[in-house]
Design a protein around this motif. Structure first.
Motif, PDB file in Angstrom:
ATOM      1  N   ASP A 187       0.823  -1.200   0.000  1.00 27.60           N
ATOM      2  CA  ASP A 187       0.000   0.000   0.000  1.00 27.60           C
ATOM      3  C   ASP A 187       0.868   1.266   0.000  1.00 27.60           C
ATOM      4  OD1 ASP A 187      -2.823  -1.059   2.094  1.00 27.60           O
ATOM      5  OD2 ASP A 187      -1.995  -1.820   0.208  1.00 27.60           O
ATOM      6  N   MET A 188       0.336   2.302  -0.643  1.00 30.06           N
ATOM      7  CA  MET A 188       0.970   3.611  -0.663  1.00 30.06           C
ATOM      8  C   MET A 188      -0.134   4.639  -0.504  1.00 30.06           C
ATOM      9  SD  MET A 188       3.300   2.924  -4.059  1.00 30.06           S
ATOM     10  CE  MET A 188       4.402   4.312  -3.899  1.00 30.06           C
ATOM     11  N   GLY A 189       0.227   5.819  -0.038  1.00 33.12           N
ATOM     12  CA  GLY A 189      -0.816   6.819   0.060  1.00 33.12           C
ATOM     13  C   GLY A 189      -0.385   8.070   0.774  1.00 33.12           C
ATOM     14  N   VAL A 209      -3.729   3.652  -1.953  1.00 32.67           N
ATOM     15  CA  VAL A 209      -3.901   2.794  -3.122  1.00 32.67           C
ATOM     16  C   VAL A 209      -3.098   1.525  -2.898  1.00 32.67           C
ATOM     17  CG1 VAL A 209      -2.045   4.011  -4.358  1.00 32.67           C
ATOM     18  CG2 VAL A 209      -3.739   2.672  -5.641  1.00 32.67           C
ATOM     19  N   THR A 210      -3.686   0.390  -3.200  1.00 32.58           N
ATOM     20  CA  THR A 210      -2.989  -0.873  -3.090  1.00 32.58           C
ATOM     21  C   THR A 210      -2.136  -1.107  -4.335  1.00 32.58           C
ATOM     22  OG1 THR A 210      -4.680  -2.184  -4.212  1.00 32.58           O
ATOM     23  CG2 THR A 210      -4.965  -1.810  -1.841  1.00 32.58           C
ATOM     24  N   ARG A 211      -1.296  -2.120  -4.265  1.00 29.16           N
ATOM     25  CA  ARG A 211      -0.451  -2.439  -5.410  1.00 29.16           C
ATOM     26  C   ARG A 211      -1.299  -2.810  -6.630  1.00 29.16           C
ATOM     27  NH1 ARG A 211       4.786  -3.134  -6.107  1.00 29.16           N
ATOM     28  NH2 ARG A 211       5.506  -4.449  -7.842  1.00 29.16           N
ATOM     29  N   GLU A 212      -2.473  -3.367  -6.374  1.00 29.95           N
ATOM     30  CA  GLU A 212      -3.370  -3.776  -7.467  1.00 29.95           C
ATOM     31  C   GLU A 212      -4.205  -2.607  -7.994  1.00 29.95           C
ATOM     32  OE1 GLU A 212      -3.209  -5.289  -4.464  1.00 29.95           O
ATOM     33  OE2 GLU A 212      -1.826  -6.849  -5.180  1.00 29.95           O
ATOM     34  N   PHE A 217       3.079   7.829   2.702  1.00 26.55           N
ATOM     35  CA  PHE A 217       3.485   6.605   3.378  1.00 26.55           C
ATOM     36  C   PHE A 217       3.617   5.480   2.362  1.00 26.55           C
ATOM     37  CE2 PHE A 217      -0.196   3.803   3.310  1.00 26.55           C
ATOM     38  CZ  PHE A 217      -1.261   4.667   3.107  1.00 26.55           C
ATOM     39  N   MET A 218       4.489   4.547   2.705  1.00 25.61           N
ATOM     40  CA  MET A 218       4.707   3.356   1.883  1.00 25.61           C
ATOM     41  C   MET A 218       4.815   2.160   2.799  1.00 25.61           C
ATOM     42  SD  MET A 218       7.388   4.746  -0.974  1.00 25.61           S
ATOM     43  CE  MET A 218       6.911   6.031  -2.146  1.00 25.61           C
ATOM     44  N   VAL A 219       4.197   1.088   2.414  1.00 22.79           N
ATOM     45  CA  VAL A 219       4.174  -0.109   3.248  1.00 22.79           C
ATOM     46  C   VAL A 219       4.975  -1.213   2.566  1.00 22.79           C
ATOM     47  CG1 VAL A 219       2.752  -1.822   4.403  1.00 22.79           C
ATOM     48  CG2 VAL A 219       1.899   0.515   4.148  1.00 22.79           C
ATOM     49  N   THR A 220       6.036  -1.623   3.232  1.00 20.21           N
ATOM     50  CA  THR A 220       6.798  -2.792   2.791  1.00 20.21           C
ATOM     51  C   THR A 220       6.599  -3.853   3.862  1.00 20.21           C
ATOM     52  OG1 THR A 220       8.810  -1.864   3.783  1.00 20.21           O
ATOM     53  CG2 THR A 220       8.428  -1.427   1.449  1.00 20.21           C
TER      54      THR A 220
END
Length: 114
Positions: free
Chosen positions: A33-35, A51-54, A96-99
């Motif tokens: 996810d990013m946003g 927004v999700t990766r998809e 933000f970015m989620v890894t």
């Protein structure tokens, strides 16, 4: 660990538009996810859009229809197109970015004058 870096903030008149961008510094990452969140003075951060990766998106009710989030998976970048800006949109906007964990940018100021 990914370090998001925002750009594109600034001063705009009410009714105007701005486009925020966010890219990760450092190497290549698999980002889920990013946003964007925003923070008003003296308040906690609140979700603006994600927004999700998809490509599934989610918006705060008070920006839906005015803001559009998008991402470029090839560049691990996320964007926020803001239109019909209002003075109440004035805030610091954080990417933000989620890894394997959440990572935050340092924020970019958006000021909307009346």
């Amino acid at each position: 660990q990914v370090q998001p870096v925002e750009s594109g903030g600034g001063l705009v008149q009410a009714g105007g538009s701005l486009r925020l961008s966010c890219e990760p510094s450092g190497g290549w990452f698999s980002i889920f996810d990013m946003g964007w969140y925003r923070q008003f003075p003296g308040k906690e951060r609140e979700l603006v859009a994600q927004v999700t990766r998809e490509g599934t998106t989610k918006y705060a009710h008070n920006v839906a229809g005015r803001f559009t989030i998008s991402r470029d998976n090839a560049k691990n970048s996320v964007f926020l197109q803001m239109t019909s800006l209002k003075p109440e949109d004035t805030a610091v906007y954080y990417c933000f970015m989620v890894t394997t964990r959440w990572s935050w940018g340092r924020g970019t100021q958006v000021t909307v004058s009346s």
